[in-house]
Scaffold this motif. Structure first.
Motif, mmCIF file in Angstrom:
data_model
loop_
_atom_site.group_PDB
_atom_site.id
_atom_site.type_symbol
_atom_site.label_atom_id
_atom_site.label_comp_id
_atom_site.label_asym_id
_atom_site.label_seq_id
_atom_site.Cartn_x
_atom_site.Cartn_y
_atom_site.Cartn_z
ATOM 1 N N VAL A 10 114.818 54.389 -0.894
ATOM 2 C CA VAL A 10 116.009 55.015 -0.317
ATOM 3 C C VAL A 10 115.607 56.001 0.777
ATOM 4 N N ALA A 11 114.537 56.748 0.550
ATOM 5 C CA ALA A 11 114.046 57.665 1.581
ATOM 6 C C ALA A 11 113.607 56.896 2.824
ATOM 7 N N ASP A 12 112.974 55.748 2.614
ATOM 8 C CA ASP A 12 112.575 54.899 3.747
ATOM 9 C C ASP A 12 113.811 54.442 4.534
ATOM 10 N N ALA A 13 114.850 54.033 3.805
ATOM 11 C CA ALA A 13 116.075 53.555 4.456
ATOM 12 C C ALA A 13 116.726 54.664 5.263
ATOM 13 N N ASP A 14 116.749 55.851 4.708
ATOM 14 C CA ASP A 14 117.327 56.999 5.406
ATOM 15 C C ASP A 14 116.577 57.270 6.713
ATOM 16 N N GLN A 15 115.264 57.307 6.634
ATOM 17 C CA GLN A 15 114.452 57.551 7.830
ATOM 18 C C GLN A 15 114.619 56.429 8.855
ATOM 19 N N LEU A 16 114.666 55.204 8.351
ATOM 20 C CA LEU A 16 114.771 54.050 9.235
ATOM 21 C C LEU A 16 116.099 54.057 10.002
ATOM 22 N N LEU A 17 117.187 54.389 9.322
ATOM 23 C CA LEU A 17 118.478 54.455 10.002
ATOM 24 C C LEU A 17 118.478 55.516 11.092
ATOM 25 N N GLY A 18 117.867 56.666 10.795
ATOM 26 C CA GLY A 18 117.787 57.722 11.797
ATOM 27 C C GLY A 18 117.007 57.288 13.021
ATOM 28 N N ALA A 60 123.593 53.272 -2.856
ATOM 29 C CA ALA A 60 123.338 53.910 -1.563
ATOM 30 C C ALA A 60 122.583 52.966 -0.638
ATOM 31 N N MET A 61 121.610 52.266 -1.209
ATOM 32 C CA MET A 61 120.805 51.336 -0.415
ATOM 33 C C MET A 61 121.670 50.199 0.120
ATOM 34 N N VAL A 62 122.517 49.654 -0.731
ATOM 35 C CA VAL A 62 123.373 48.538 -0.326
ATOM 36 C C VAL A 62 124.383 48.999 0.722
ATOM 37 N N GLU A 63 124.972 50.174 0.509
ATOM 38 C CA GLU A 63 125.964 50.683 1.458
ATOM 39 C C GLU A 63 125.325 50.987 2.807
ATOM 40 N N ALA A 64 124.110 51.523 2.780
ATOM 41 C CA ALA A 64 123.425 51.859 4.033
ATOM 42 C C ALA A 64 123.099 50.613 4.842
ATOM 43 N N ARG A 65 122.908 49.496 4.161
ATOM 44 C CA ARG A 65 122.553 48.264 4.866
ATOM 45 C C ARG A 65 123.649 47.845 5.848
ATOM 46 N N ALA A 66 124.912 48.191 5.552
ATOM 47 C CA ALA A 66 126.009 47.819 6.446
ATOM 48 C C ALA A 66 125.824 48.446 7.825
ATOM 49 N N LEU A 67 125.436 49.728 7.857
ATOM 50 C CA LEU A 67 125.213 50.368 9.156
ATOM 51 C C LEU A 67 123.981 49.789 9.826
ATOM 52 N N PHE A 68 122.933 49.525 9.046
ATOM 53 C CA PHE A 68 121.732 48.935 9.623
ATOM 54 C C PHE A 68 122.067 47.611 10.309
#
Length: 222
Positions: A104-112, A166-174
């Motif tokens: 999840v931390a990786d996903a957060d950084q990656l989106l930024g 959180a990971m699944v929801e974040a994927r939509a923006l990615f």
């Protein structure tokens, strides 16, 4: 000039000013409540909730976001750079099976990072970046808010299921940012479409850990 003519001229000038102001507001994307609600969707409701039901305050905030970021033009990605981001996202999903918090931390950084490369404010300015993203990706921006919040929460405040959500929801923006980059450049250099919707954490885990049924069950939340 007679008094009557003066009054007529004043009325005409006033009408012209009002019309010009209306056209200016429209050119900025519209700042009326209906326009904002249509543009921001669920983000409009979140803003109203955050302002304790004060729709005027929420609309002022959203109108200010449009004023600051409405003219932003998203930058395209070179195919090789886009594939790097896709590979990193896939790796984060793979990592979720054994280390969900780190994933999840990786996903957060990656989106930024991805948002920054696409032309949004730098990820170090999270709130400003989030505001800009909400103007252009209103339907998906809450995924970034969710994953960012969970990634920075204390260990005791998020269980595996919340991390997975959180990971699944974040994927939509990615996907929205990646697909937007692909549209700006056309198809990828090999002519294929790299659809990420098939790369769910659970599905990725099944391919890489097909003998680890317990881990698969965990990432699916079952």
């Amino acid at each position: 000039m007679s008094t009557g003519m003066i009054i007529i001229v004043i009325v005409i000038v006033a009408v012209v000013v009002v019309v010009a102001a209306a056209l200016t507001l429209r050119s900025r994307g519209g700042v009326g409540g209906r326009d904002l609600k249509h543009r921001f969707g669920p983000e409009y409701d979140r803003a109203v909730t955050r302002h304790d039901g004060d729709t005027k305050a929420a609309e002022r905030e959203l109108a200010e976001r449009v004023e600051r970021h409405g003219s932003l033009r998203e930058q395209p990605l070179e195919p090789a750079r886009r594939e790097q981001f896709e590979a990193r996202w896939a790796a984060a999903q793979e990592r979720f099976v054994d280390s969900p918090r780190e994933a999840v931390a990786d996903a957060d950084q990656l989106l930024g990072e991805l948002a920054t490369v696409r032309g949004f404010p730098d990820g170090a300015q999270y709130e400003e970046q989030l505001a800009a993203l909400s103007v252009h990706h209103a339907s998906d921006v809450n995924g970034y808010r969710h994953v960012h919040s969970v990634a920075r929460a204390d260990d005791t405040r998020a269980d595996t299921e919340e991390l997975r959500e959180a990971m699944v929801e974040a994927r939509a923006l990615f996907e929205s940012l990646i697909d937007g980059a692909r549209t700006a450049r056309g198809t990828s250099h090999d002519g294929t479409s790299h659809k990420l919707s098939d790369k769910l954490p659970g599905k990725t885990a099944r391919r890489s850990h097909d003998t680890s049924s317990d881990k698969e069950q965990t990432i699916k939340g079952g």
